[in-house]
Scaffold this motif. Sequence first.
Motif, PDB file in Angstrom:
ATOM      1  N   TRP A   1     -56.796  -1.024-110.497  1.00 27.46           N
ATOM      2  CA  TRP A   1     -56.855  -0.104-111.630  1.00 27.46           C
ATOM      3  C   TRP A   1     -55.496   0.487-111.987  1.00 27.46           C
ATOM      4  CZ3 TRP A   1     -60.370  -0.097-115.136  1.00 27.46           C
ATOM      5  CH2 TRP A   1     -61.666  -0.511-114.830  1.00 27.46           C
ATOM      6  N   LEU A   2     -54.633   0.718-111.002  1.00 27.20           N
ATOM      7  CA  LEU A   2     -53.306   1.243-111.338  1.00 27.20           C
ATOM      8  C   LEU A   2     -52.571   0.272-112.252  1.00 27.20           C
ATOM      9  CD1 LEU A   2     -52.059   2.770-107.957  1.00 27.20           C
ATOM     10  CD2 LEU A   2     -52.594   4.012-110.067  1.00 27.20           C
ATOM     11  N   LYS A   3     -52.620  -1.005-111.928  1.00 22.89           N
ATOM     12  CA  LYS A   3     -51.960  -2.023-112.759  1.00 22.89           C
ATOM     13  C   LYS A   3     -52.620  -2.100-114.130  1.00 22.89           C
ATOM     14  CE  LYS A   3     -50.622  -6.903-112.816  1.00 22.89           C
ATOM     15  NZ  LYS A   3     -50.663  -8.195-112.063  1.00 22.89           N
ATOM     16  N   LYS A   4     -53.939  -2.082-114.156  1.00 24.91           N
ATOM     17  CA  LYS A   4     -54.654  -2.160-115.431  1.00 24.91           C
ATOM     18  C   LYS A   4     -54.306  -0.976-116.335  1.00 24.91           C
ATOM     19  CE  LYS A   4     -58.832  -4.611-113.947  1.00 24.91           C
ATOM     20  NZ  LYS A   4     -60.303  -4.474-113.789  1.00 24.91           N
ATOM     21  N   MET A   5     -54.204   0.216-115.743  1.00 27.74           N
ATOM     22  CA  MET A   5     -53.904   1.407-116.538  1.00 27.74           C
ATOM     23  C   MET A   5     -52.417   1.558-116.833  1.00 27.74           C
ATOM     24  SD  MET A   5     -56.559   4.354-115.203  1.00 27.74           S
ATOM     25  CE  MET A   5     -56.252   4.181-113.432  1.00 27.74           C
ATOM     26  N   ASN A   6     -51.599   0.690-116.232  1.00 23.11           N
ATOM     27  CA  ASN A   6     -50.154   0.704-116.469  1.00 23.11           C
ATOM     28  C   ASN A   6     -49.507   2.002-115.987  1.00 23.11           C
ATOM     29  OD1 ASN A   6     -47.709  -0.459-117.426  1.00 23.11           O
ATOM     30  ND2 ASN A   6     -47.855   0.721-119.326  1.00 23.11           N
ATOM     31  N   ILE A   7     -49.918   2.480-114.813  1.00 25.45           N
ATOM     32  CA  ILE A   7     -49.330   3.680-114.223  1.00 25.45           C
ATOM     33  C   ILE A   7     -49.099   3.451-112.733  1.00 25.45           C
ATOM     34  CG2 ILE A   7     -50.313   5.341-115.859  1.00 25.45           C
ATOM     35  CD1 ILE A   7     -52.492   5.934-113.797  1.00 25.45           C
ATOM     36  N   ASP A   8     -48.289   4.309-112.134  1.00 25.50           N
ATOM     37  CA  ASP A   8     -48.075   4.215-110.690  1.00 25.50           C
ATOM     38  C   ASP A   8     -48.360   5.546-109.997  1.00 25.50           C
ATOM     39  OD1 ASP A   8     -45.916   5.648-111.601  1.00 25.50           O
ATOM     40  OD2 ASP A   8     -44.416   4.146-111.059  1.00 25.50           O
ATOM     41  N   PHE A   9     -49.079   6.419-110.683  1.00 28.27           N
ATOM     42  CA  PHE A   9     -49.462   7.704-110.104  1.00 28.27           C
ATOM     43  C   PHE A   9     -50.867   7.587-109.517  1.00 28.27           C
ATOM     44  CE2 PHE A   9     -46.838   8.767-113.880  1.00 28.27           C
ATOM     45  CZ  PHE A   9     -45.751   9.336-113.231  1.00 28.27           C
ATOM     46  N   SER A  10     -50.993   7.814-108.217  1.00 31.80           N
ATOM     47  CA  SER A  10     -52.317   7.737-107.594  1.00 31.80           C
ATOM     48  C   SER A  10     -52.872   9.116-107.244  1.00 31.80           C
ATOM     49  CB  SER A  10     -52.257   6.885-106.319  1.00 31.80           C
ATOM     50  OG  SER A  10     -51.374   7.460-105.369  1.00 31.80           O
ATOM     51  N   HIS A  11     -52.065  10.155-107.434  1.00 35.43           N
ATOM     52  CA  HIS A  11     -52.507  11.502-107.041  1.00 35.43           C
ATOM     53  C   HIS A  11     -53.344  12.145-108.142  1.00 35.43           C
ATOM     54  CE1 HIS A  11     -49.426  13.305-109.622  1.00 35.43           C
ATOM     55  NE2 HIS A  11     -48.554  12.454-109.102  1.00 35.43           N
ATOM     56  N   SER A  12     -53.776  13.363-107.907  1.00 38.13           N
ATOM     57  CA  SER A  12     -54.731  14.029-108.788  1.00 38.13           C
ATOM     58  C   SER A  12     -54.120  14.582-110.068  1.00 38.13           C
ATOM     59  CB  SER A  12     -55.397  15.194-108.037  1.00 38.13           C
ATOM     60  OG  SER A  12     -54.428  16.201-107.760  1.00 38.13           O
ATOM     61  N   GLY A  13     -52.802  14.719-110.093  1.00 35.34           N
ATOM     62  CA  GLY A  13     -52.152  15.321-111.255  1.00 35.34           C
ATOM     63  C   GLY A  13     -51.923  16.811-111.116  1.00 35.34           C
ATOM     64  N   ASN A  14     -52.500  17.423-110.098  1.00 31.39           N
ATOM     65  CA  ASN A  14     -52.221  18.833-109.826  1.00 31.39           C
ATOM     66  C   ASN A  14     -50.760  18.984-109.429  1.00 31.39           C
ATOM     67  OD1 ASN A  14     -55.296  18.433-108.779  1.00 31.39           O
ATOM     68  ND2 ASN A  14     -55.022  20.418-109.752  1.00 31.39           N
ATOM     69  N   ASP A  15     -50.100  20.006-109.955  1.00 33.14           N
ATOM     70  CA  ASP A  15     -48.691  20.290-109.659  1.00 33.14           C
ATOM     71  C   ASP A  15     -47.761  19.168-110.130  1.00 33.14           C
ATOM     72  OD1 ASP A  15     -49.202  22.812-108.176  1.00 33.14           O
ATOM     73  OD2 ASP A  15     -50.180  21.469-106.750  1.00 33.14           O
ATOM     74  N   MET A  16     -48.154  18.463-111.158  1.00 37.77           N
ATOM     75  CA  MET A  16     -47.353  17.372-111.721  1.00 37.77           C
ATOM     76  C   MET A  16     -46.230  17.957-112.572  1.00 37.77           C
ATOM     77  SD  MET A  16     -48.992  14.147-113.797  1.00 37.77           S
ATOM     78  CE  MET A  16     -48.340  12.503-113.607  1.00 37.77           C
ATOM     79  N   ASN A  17     -45.029  17.398-112.459  1.00 43.19           N
ATOM     80  CA  ASN A  17     -43.907  17.937-113.246  1.00 43.19           C
ATOM     81  C   ASN A  17     -43.926  17.390-114.676  1.00 43.19           C
ATOM     82  OD1 ASN A  17     -42.488  15.371-113.329  1.00 43.19           O
ATOM     83  ND2 ASN A  17     -41.748  15.765-111.245  1.00 43.19           N
TER      84      ASN A  17
END
Length: 232
Positions: free
Chosen positions: A111-127
């Motif tokens: 799914w990371l490749k399909k979504m074209n992202i490399d973030f696996s965390h929750s997004g909390n405290d994301m810069n």
Amino acid sequence: MDLKERIRWNENHKLLTNIINKPEKHSQAIQLFLSHHALLHSSAIDDSSVVTLVDVLVKNLDEEIYRKYPVPNSDTKNSIVWHLWHIARIEDMTMNILIGNVEQILFSDCWLKKMNIDFSHSGNDMNNEDMTKLSSTIDCKELLAYREAVGRQTRKIISTMDVGQFKMKVDQNRIKRLFDENAILLESQWLADYWSKKTIAGLILMPATRHNFLHLNKCIRIKEKLKKHKLK
């Protein structure tokens, strides 16, 4: 879902809260959860004709509005795609790590490749830099497909739970998995601490239901505000 249906959703959430830990209400609680949860995903998740909160959100939603970051809303500056990704990740990790102790959906089908992202965390405290990158590069169609896959798995897990399991505390070894699998950032230790004090019922009543409800409502408010701006 119109306003009356959202009010009814809140009423049913109160009912679910009241019965989820009662052994004699176990089957009723599961069925209520399934109908309750379905309204927070695409209607395709249970092959229903009922219009869900997600159906309302994605109708006539163009990509520019999907990706806009930051947004001018008073209660959030985050993009719609960030909110959808965030609630999908939170549901995935809480249901599959903390409750099911199985593989996250994120890692089950590239799914990371399909979504074209490399973030696996929750997004909390994301810069801000990462927020901008995610908002501009994530594949919107695959994001919705990932979230639907997460929702389907949640329904399988909760449907097979035995009487009494809802009262069980979160296993602390599973909290460790959150960090081992980069599901949450080290800066988000507070989130792990919060979940570590929860029962299974507590996770069902917040991440799997109310957390989704709150963020989807934010997304609809973002959509409405940005559409008004475009019309000016």
